[in-house]
Structure formats: structure tokens, C-alpha cells
Design an enzyme around this catalytic site. Sequence first.
Site, PDB file in Angstrom:
ATOM      1  N   SER A 274       0.845  -1.196   0.000  1.00  0.00           N
ATOM      2  CA  SER A 274       0.000   0.000   0.000  1.00  0.00           C
ATOM      3  C   SER A 274       0.874   1.238   0.000  1.00  0.00           C
ATOM      4  O   SER A 274       2.054   1.179   0.369  1.00  0.00           O
ATOM      5  CB  SER A 274      -0.901   0.020   1.236  1.00  0.00           C
ATOM      6  N   ASP A 275       0.327   2.360  -0.392  1.00  0.00           N
ATOM      7  CA  ASP A 275       1.015   3.622  -0.149  1.00  0.00           C
ATOM      8  C   ASP A 275       0.851   3.958   1.334  1.00  0.00           C
ATOM      9  O   ASP A 275       0.108   3.307   2.079  1.00  0.00           O
ATOM     10  CB  ASP A 275       0.452   4.721  -1.048  1.00  0.00           C
TER      11      ASP A 275
END
Length: 752
Positions: A262-263
Site C-alpha cells: 500500500s502507499d
Amino acid sequence: MTTPAQEARIDFLLGQMILDEKLGQLTQFASEIFTGPGFQRASDEEMIRKGQMGSMLGVVGASVVNRLQHIAVDESRLHIPLIFGFDVIHGHRTIFPIPLGLAASFDPALIEATSRTAAAEARADGIQWVFSPMVDIARDARWGRIAESAGEDPFLGSELARAYVRGYQGASLLDANSVAACVKHFAAYGAVVAGRDYNTVDMSETQLRQTYLPPYRAAIEAGAPTVMTSFNTLNGIPSSANKTLLTGILRQEWGFNGFTVSDWGAVRELIPHGIAATPAEAASSALEAGTDMDMESGTYREALPDLVRSGRLPIALVDSAVRRILQVKFSLGLFDQPYANASLPKYQSSPADRALARRAAEESFVLLKNDPPNVETAVPLTGAPLSHAPDEQGVLLPLNPASRQKITLIGPLADDSAQMLGPWSAAGDPHDVITLRQALEARLGSGLTYVRGTNIRDTSNAGFDSAVDAARHADIVILALGEDGPTMTGEATSRTRLDLPGNQEQLLEEVAKSGKPIILIVFSGRPLALPWATRHIPVILAAWFPGIEAGPALAATLFGESVPSGKLPAEFPYSVGQEPLYLAQLPTGRPADGIDLSRPPGNEYGDEKSHSRYIDEFNEPVYPFGWGLSYTAFHYSNVRAHATADGKLAVEADVTNSGSRKADEVVQLYFHRKAAPLEQPSRELKGFQRITLAPGEFRHVVFQLTQRDIAFYSAKDLIVGHNGEFDLWVGSSSAAKQEVHASSQAGSFHSR
């Protein structure tokens, strides 16, 4: 990606791991020195020792990396190494031009070389994994992260995506100078509504597949083993929980077998997105969709234990994600050699590195305008670049290095080393930068006068008088104006205006009243709207943020030792109201007529009103995609097309350097399908070649297209071999006029 022996070791490790250790592999935290929203946790060292963290980001330096790695390898129960990631975007210690500037080079070999240098420097600093390339298609200059992109075009973006991955990873991830690439942000982040960062994206599947997905796929096909999810929703579903994207397209359709991350904090952000009410719902939604590693939010560690133990989430999902992460760690050789070489001296850019940085900067510069002084441009510049040698026109550039002209340099970006690094400058050091002022002083000595004039966002005119006075005593004035690189470009820097910030526009206009010839150098992380400068300033050079060799590269370009060859990867508007602005527009049922400059002002499109156009601005960009002038002229002739024996379409052209300087040219091929079941762009890039020609030299350039090269999407279906006619253009920009026609029938090409 891994050997049978390595898979056997992974099976053994999975069999030995307790749930807490498995979730550790799915967890990435930033170093404790980082601040920002995140999971409240024990100390990094304690978590590593307990196997509760599999990756870290933002830890830089061989000694600190090795200290933490020794804890993981020597003191944790299963001795699994960490993987250290970092935002290496346009260089690590040697900072090259920002990615949008590098894209202006249209030179995949150059980008591969800069990425190779960045990989070696990052690996020496203990980094094994870089969060690059950023391959989001960006068609709205208001979006700050356009600076990190390759611009608006999927063909160019795909070619450069492959180059980045080849450069970072080399021939093998086992190479001591290679790093694992992470293609980001998946997917369609560049299409956020109104260019506002973190905003929503809503688009058809046809548009998604035809325009936005190709660069991601190109990077994955080039071997990128990791993918980062994007912050945005896509058609109502946040990317980190989008199973269609992460499992359906990425894994099942494209065969991706690496891991996803994920960011920053994006898993927990599923709660404010409104698709999860609790951390448990956020964690299960993300993992079930296909997000393997949770960056920084700590949501997996917090919520997954209860979900797995209660049977609400299958342990098989956790095991699959852990396996993918371990596979990448094995591919990098971390189980056999987890440590950085701490005996190396602190990395400094070598002469070869600096030479590459200078070459990259020189190739990134785009000469937007180069007119004779004191000639006002009252009409749009959109059209074919100069058709004859500019040195026969009395234009201002290049400057004569033998003359004794007095030059005044004005502007807040003329002598600011930190600005030249731009956003995301990794381990870059402003002390490595040579500014434009420093480079010109080294050449001109007392022949150069420098006045700052104003600051980037200043509203005080206190420095105007000294700037104007210095301009009056000069033969030539150079203004270095633009954005604040670190704070106005990159992440979370969306703008509603695309003009020069602060009072720089006013400074430019006041200095112009001196009557002296002006060269405007624009430093920016995006296309800017420069209507006044376009009309009144004879020379405009887009320099982006050029990196550590900014000054020498600019000086060499100004004095003609380097000939500008950059081409725009994104269009420059007349005004912000035109955004999003890009080449591959659909024609509509009422396309705007072409501009006819012989008509009266305000009536350039003709008398009829009911066409798809603005009533208060031009439809076209002032500087179109692929635009970029040179100090020489390139003549295009004999554009033709014919079917080849192997079923391809060969599009050919003769290119001659008709000027007096050796120079590079980017030969560009554009395409338009005249009829199809779905409306097609009026013009789109299908090929480019960078060539070097001496004065008078001729080159026969050939492009070869396959049916797949001109295919188009209808929803998820790729339509290959569609019958019909199409137009092709070859030239020095998207405004190319040299046209040829061809067709396809029964899957075969035919010339017309």
C-alpha cells in the site's frame, strides 16, 4: 523468480512461523525518525527482534541499515532479513532532472543509465528496494505529482517505464548494484478529479485500459517485482481494496507474481474513504483484494490476528502474501547477503556521474520559443517548429561565447541550489549543486551582474528597482523564474493557478520595460500558463528542476555548446481553464475548426459558434505535445507507408539537418484511425526515434507498426485487426504536417 530450493526454504519458513511473525512480514514501518500518521508501536529494534516487522522505509546509510539487519538476521527467531525501501525517484545521491524533465528527453537509454546510477548509489546506502518508477499518466497540470511522471502519453510512458525498470534491476536482482523496482501508483492516480491530490477517479474501462494501464503493464513486463497501490478510489473503490485491479487485472490477466504494497497509511484510510467502518474491516478488505504489505498504518498488525483466529479470514490469504514477499527477498539475495558494504566511503557523485547528470539536464531542456528580440508574438505558437535554420533569423539563442556582451542575471531561482534538486531528492545534497549563477560567473567573471529581484512567493517589490536598473545596464538579461521545487511540486501540491507564483510575473514585466533582450528560463514541476511571456519575451526555455548539474548544463545550452533537443511530454496551456489538456482528445461530433490566423482576433475559428470550443480562450495548447525547438533546422520529406512481407506497416521519412549545427532530433510518428466502433483520438503518438545529424546530414527513418500497435479497447476487449482507414504523420512534434494514409483490411495493411 525463485528456484525450487528457495521455494522449499519458503515452505519451511511458513511452516515454522507463528501468526505474529507472518503478519510481521506483511508490515512495513518508517524509521522512528519519520513523523506523520502511523501506528503507535514499540521500538523498531524490539519489533524486528520479535519478527514483527518485515520491511522498513526511510532508513538510509549502510551502518544503520546493517545494525537493524543484524538484529533481524542474528536475533530474530527465524533469521529472516528485512527489506529496506526508499523513495529514489530521480537519483539517490546524484540527483538528475525530475522525471517530467527526464521524459522530455524522449531517450529511454538515458533514463536507463540514470536509473542504473541511482540503483548503485542506493544499494551502497543499504537500500534494496526503490519506490519507482512512478508511471501514472498525468493530463492535468494542476496535479503536483505530474512532476514525478512521464507526462500525458501512454506510449511514451510505457517506453520510459521499461527503461526505469531495466536500469534499476540490471541483468539480475542478485547484482550488488541492483535494486528491486516498485511500479506505482496502481492505478489511474494521475486522473484525480480537478487535479487535486488524493481525490477520486471515475472513468470507463475503455479509457482505463487504453490510456492509463499500459505503462504499469510495461513496467511489470520489464520485470518489476513489486507494485504500490494508489491513494485514489477508482469508480468508487479505493485502490488498496480494489480486487478487480489487484487480483483480476494485475495477477490473473497480467500474470504478476510479485508482491503489492500500500502507499503510506492507505490501508487505514479505507475508513475515511467510507468502505470500512473499523480497522478490522479495512485490513480484511485490503488483504482480500490483494494488498500484501501494509505501509505504515499498522492496521494488519492490529486487526488481522483476531480475524484469522476467529476464522473470519483464511490463513491461506496471509500465507500467500508472505510467500510473495519472501520470494522477492530471495530474488534479491538477501538471505545469502543481507548487508550493505559498510567499508565503502560515504557515496559522492563521481566525475562520470556528474557527466551523466549534465547530459540528462541538457537533454531535458525544452526550447519553447526563440524569436528575434523586440518582435511581439500576438498569435498562437501552436504549429510546426521552425522550417529553416534559426541562426539565419537573428534570434537571441545561442549566445556568442566570443562576444563581450554584459549579461544581467535576475531571479530567485538563479542561485538557489536546493531548488535545483526539485521534489523527492532522496539523499541529494544541495552542496553538490552548481547553480546557474555559479556557472555563468565561472564563464563571464565581471561580465555578469546578478540581482535576485524577488523571492519565489514574495509579494514585496522592494527588489524591483535594483533589478530593473541592472537590466538597463546590460546587453542581455536572463531571468530565472518559476515554482518552489520542494514545496510546490510533487505530492500534496495541487494548484488552482498555473502562473508564476508570487510577484514574479510583475518582476518580468517590469524588467521587460528596460527594452533589453530577455531570455526567460522557467523552472517548474509542471507545464505553466505563460500568456504574457509568450507574447512579449523572445526566448523561453523550460528547464524543469534539472538536478546537480543545473548550472553547467544551462550555461552550455545558452552558449550553444549543447543544442536543445528536449520535447514536451505534456502540453503547455494558455490558461488553467483549459486543464486537463492533452493531445489525444476525442474529436466530438462538432470538432472545432482549425485556427486560421488570417481571421480577425476573436474569430480565429470562424463564424459558426456551435462547435466544441471555448468562447474566451483557444482550444489548443500554446506549446503542444512533442514540441521543442533546436539551434538548427530539420527538414522532413518523402513520408510514405507500405506493407512489409512480414505483415507490418512500414512508415518511412527522410530527415535532413538543413542548419549549421550538429544536433539531436526526436522524430515522432502520430496516428489517427478514421472510423471505429468507439470514438478514437484525433492524433496519438505511436513511435519516436532520437537521432543525431551533422549539418547537411540525411537520415532515412523507418517505423514499423503491427496490428496490435494500432489496436484499441472496447471495455476490457482489445480489438486487433479492425478494418478501416487511418492517417499517419511524421515530424518534430504533434503538430507535424507531413501526412500519409493507409488502411487495414482482413488483418492486412495497405498503403493508399
